[in-house]
Design an enzyme around this catalytic site. Sequence first.
Site, PDB file in Angstrom:
ATOM      1  N   GLU A  47       0.829  -1.213   0.000  1.00 49.96           N
ATOM      2  CA  GLU A  47       0.000   0.000   0.000  1.00 49.96           C
ATOM      3  C   GLU A  47       0.858   1.256   0.000  1.00 49.96           C
ATOM      4  O   GLU A  47       1.956   1.284   0.568  1.00 49.96           O
ATOM      5  CB  GLU A  47      -0.927   0.067   1.221  1.00 49.96           C
ATOM      6  CG  GLU A  47      -2.288  -0.559   1.008  1.00 49.96           C
ATOM      7  CD  GLU A  47      -2.306  -2.013   1.424  1.00 49.96           C
ATOM      8  OE1 GLU A  47      -3.274  -2.702   1.079  1.00 49.96           O
ATOM      9  OE2 GLU A  47      -1.346  -2.452   2.074  1.00 49.96           O
ATOM     10  N   THR A  48       0.313   2.272  -0.654  1.00 49.31           N
ATOM     11  CA  THR A  48       0.817   3.640  -0.565  1.00 49.31           C
ATOM     12  C   THR A  48      -0.365   4.516  -0.173  1.00 49.31           C
ATOM     13  O   THR A  48      -1.480   4.335  -0.688  1.00 49.31           O
ATOM     14  CB  THR A  48       1.407   4.104  -1.910  1.00 49.31           C
ATOM     15  OG1 THR A  48       2.567   3.315  -2.198  1.00 49.31           O
ATOM     16  CG2 THR A  48       1.800   5.573  -1.867  1.00 49.31           C
TER      17      THR A  48
END
Length: 280
Positions: A47-48
């Site tokens: 995830e970002t």
Amino acid sequence: MKMKNLKRIAAFSEGNTGGNPAGVMIGEEFPLDEDMQATAKEVGYSETCFLVPFEDGWRIRYFSPETEVPFCGHATIAAGAALGQRNVSGACRLYLNDRQIDIEIQHHVPDRISVALQSPETWTRQAPKGYTEQVLRHFNFTTDHLDPLYPPMIAYGGSKHLVLVVKDMRVLQNAAYEFEPVRALMKEQGLATISVVYIESLKRVCARNFFASGGVYEDAATGAAAAALAGYLRDLDWGGARSFEISQGVDMGYPSRIFVDYGETKGESVRVAGSTRFIV
């Protein structure tokens, strides 16, 4: 999209090693959705997240390499560390797409930041009939390897997770699966991860979280799954401690420590905490 403001931060680290890396970008306004998705894919982490100032806190959105996700625990911890680097400390409110949560940022000497989050509500429910068996056809273990004291359930702590508790540590260590069939089955039920767990003691749990639905084989540390697992154990009245540690990422070479604390009221928020380390 320029990435000079991107921070790479490992959440739930063990000292100067391990943890699950997440990208964090803080700005005055969100980039276009397609640009956030492209950035998440380029960064390549599970995830970002992206943050902008909002009301009395921060608006946050999360992207895996393939899609936007409603909540991500380790990226939330990483976001707290990024805010801490900007001298934010203490309680802080984050606004998700459909709810709000609170985090607490603590500064330690030297240059160490720990973060705790209060998860969304939790719940557990039975998986659809035959679903667990369908999933396990594509794993290298079967329902015979599951602990009968802990039935397979879908658990929620901000996102949905299939919890499978095995009765032998070696099954957990050697767990593997076929990516594409499992990804299709996960998307069918809207699962974030499949959480395979071994109960080492009433104060310590070992876990692996498989994240095919997000285009990543495995997560080194998963805060949302930790909250969901705590809710699952609470709903089962498992008899263990309400404050316990989850060890994750060891089999990936990224040892991670997640500290969980929950109250006795079923469904209420779970506190999930850990240390962080800055990669870039």
